[in-house]
Write an enzyme that holds these catalytic residues in place. Sequence first.
Site, PDB file in Angstrom:
ATOM      1  N   HIS A 101     -29.654 -36.835  15.377  1.00 40.68           N
ATOM      2  CA  HIS A 101     -30.718 -37.478  14.584  1.00 40.68           C
ATOM      3  C   HIS A 101     -32.074 -37.111  15.177  1.00 40.68           C
ATOM      4  CE1 HIS A 101     -28.256 -39.869  11.961  1.00 40.68           C
ATOM      5  NE2 HIS A 101     -27.682 -40.544  12.932  1.00 40.68           N
ATOM      6  N   ALA A 115     -22.910 -57.916   1.218  1.00 38.29           N
ATOM      7  CA  ALA A 115     -23.946 -58.548   2.049  1.00 38.29           C
ATOM      8  C   ALA A 115     -24.830 -57.512   2.727  1.00 38.29           C
ATOM      9  CB  ALA A 115     -23.304 -59.448   3.098  1.00 38.29           C
ATOM     10  N   GLU A 118     -26.667 -38.254   7.862  1.00 36.31           N
ATOM     11  CA  GLU A 118     -25.795 -38.156   9.038  1.00 36.31           C
ATOM     12  C   GLU A 118     -25.332 -36.715   9.300  1.00 36.31           C
ATOM     13  OE1 GLU A 118     -25.192 -40.554  11.236  1.00 36.31           O
ATOM     14  OE2 GLU A 118     -26.261 -42.087  10.091  1.00 36.31           O
ATOM     15  N   HIS A 154     -24.418 -37.573  19.134  1.00 30.50           N
ATOM     16  CA  HIS A 154     -24.693 -38.039  17.771  1.00 30.50           C
ATOM     17  C   HIS A 154     -26.167 -38.425  17.616  1.00 30.50           C
ATOM     18  CE1 HIS A 154     -23.600 -40.250  13.960  1.00 30.50           C
ATOM     19  NE2 HIS A 154     -24.729 -40.873  14.277  1.00 30.50           N
ATOM     20  N   GLU A 155     -26.624 -39.305  18.477  1.00 33.51           N
ATOM     21  CA  GLU A 155     -28.011 -39.764  18.370  1.00 33.51           C
ATOM     22  C   GLU A 155     -28.977 -38.614  18.613  1.00 33.51           C
ATOM     23  OE1 GLU A 155     -28.431 -42.407  16.944  1.00 33.51           O
ATOM     24  OE2 GLU A 155     -26.435 -43.250  17.238  1.00 33.51           O
TER      25      GLU A 155
HETATM   26 ZN    ZN Z   1     -25.971 -41.806  12.864  1.00 34.43          ZN
END
Ligand code: ZN
Length: 708
Positions: free
Chosen positions: A496, A627, A522, A492-493
Amino acid sequence: MITSSSSSATTIPEILRGEGLPVFEAITPEAVSRHIPELMAELNAELSALEQKLEHSFNSGSTLSWSAVMDPLQRLGERLRWSWGVVSHLNGVCNSPELREAHAAQQAVVVQFGNRAGQSQLIYRALKHLEAHQDQLDAAQQRILAAELRDMQLRGVGLSGAEQEAFNAASQELAELSTRFGNQVLDATNGWTLTLSQAGDVDGLPASLLDQLAQAARQSSDAEATAENGPWLLGLDMPRYAPFLKYSRRRDLREQVYRAHVSRASGKAGSELNNWPLIERILTLRREQARRLGYANWAEVSLAAKMADSESAVEALLEELRAAAYPVAKAELQALAECARRHGAPEADDLQPWDVSFWAEKLRQESFELDSEALRPYFPLPRVLEGLFGLCERLFGITIAAADDEAPLWHPDVRFFRILDNGQPLAGFYLDPYSRPGSKRGGAWMDECLVRSRSADGTAVLPVAYLICNQSPPVGDTPSLMTFEEVETLFHEFGHGLQHMLTTVDRPQAAGINGVEWDAVELPSQFMENWCYDRATLMGMARHWQSGEPMPEQEFRKLLAARTFMGGAATLRQVHFAMVDLRLHSQWHPGCSQTPEQLRREIAEGTTVLAPIDDDAFLCSFGHIFAGGYAAGYYSYKWAEVLSADAFSAFEEVGLENEAQIRETGRRFRDTVLSLGGSLDPKQVFEAFRGRQPSSEALIRHSGLVAV
Ligand code: ZN
């Protein structure tokens, strides 16, 4: 070439160098306290000088060029990003009380600078001027300019007089309300505990959880507590709450803890921690802010900066997913009831929300006997990296080579690699794989070290990424043995990272992940995760670290089956959250005849298979939207998943065994999604890869939601 760190012979302190690979050991807490204020003073002075220059141009009626406005602005931003970026990075991976303090002490002045530049009337006027002459700009410049103008407008720069004062006051109040909302959730979470002291109270709990609960008891009051004999202290934080619901055989206790969890911060039983009034106030203020900015509601504000065109486009996607997931979720609940019946459980005919996790875990164990710990020996980090790098070579035609001695590192665990394209350097990345409790933040992430650009003399600056994971470190001669989830996280990383590193855009404002809409960012990361379920990729790398034996075929099949287990419920849950978020920010207003809670319950009728119980006040702990930064943006999770699944399905269509076509499709993915960054509308980027607009078909199929 990546600028070498030794090239600067001047006396500029390392932390202010602003270019090249950082020499991490020179970025000390003292350097932060001493030189960041210096930098900020300089940047503020330069910003003032730029504003003066712009004003002069306006007064003299001369035309403004890109290089007179955008380039100096970018350089100011880049100097701050380089210096503050490396401080923030070290704060995440080499934390110490001194560094944390130095970082916190400078945070406000850094934020202030960003606000000042983002709300500067003179800069706004200059951007408007560029916009009026945008026929002289290329497509990427136009997109950069449009995004910059939009962000400034959303900060209220276009307002004046009383309108702007009201806007700023409301922004301030919103920030305070968000903080209070988050704090109240935290206080309510921490404020509830339950001491379990009889062996029967912990029936079914695994050893690791007993350990945790005993440790919590020791920390709170009972120094004698042990995992074997208790007492055990239960709480509402996820690491204790989630496994308790999963494993506890005590249905009455599951109910008690579940009720406490879903009613957090709702003012129940006279508690002062009550987020209901905050919710209405936040929604009201956001709507007013939207009106001031010229939008009908906050959903429109959110979508102004996203890939999704309109609320109806998001609604349409959510409805597609809902319709596919609902019957599957119903059948899943049925299967849980049957499992409970097989075990003679009295709740079989009356499953409640506090039973779902428990029976799902039972059924999962019975169906797959998947033991995630047992797979670790098949995933030693060096082999997994080989597999990942081999995949990238195959798909994107790049080579990845270790280059550890070519860059300063911040810890002996860290590796440095270069990406080569036809033998030529294209990018670099650091990999910091192991957890270091106490000094490294948890989780996994990709961050930018250097962004692709051209330096003032025209030489190329190559992108460099930080890739950070938190997997188990090697022990003695045993390499880091990864769980399958850790493998997925690394892929996943890395996805990116690929978008950051393989970009072909030279303008840093649109290079890599810069300028990519939030609901599209993503795409490459989730796309890479899909390859963990590809037979050739997974079976190619999953080999026992000692014997070299491949992972047994049946384990692969279990992984595939586990991927979609309870997939209907999981999808439906995300759809429920996304729809509630979107409609609260579009339909709800103080004068409408419903409370936010009534609106949520109305939506729940079509998006839950077990209706929320009366105590359920989920909105009071929905921190993402009250938040955090997800207001009217929670749908982004699913939106991006549609893109990534559909992108992967392009490979499925040509046949995952069809090597030539796979390579060709991989090159096309590289030339579009991974190359173009934020330089082009994400819809156009997707279409350039896929030949059409995205469809949810692949995601629905991958999630196991297709009737068979
Ligand atoms: Zn991600």
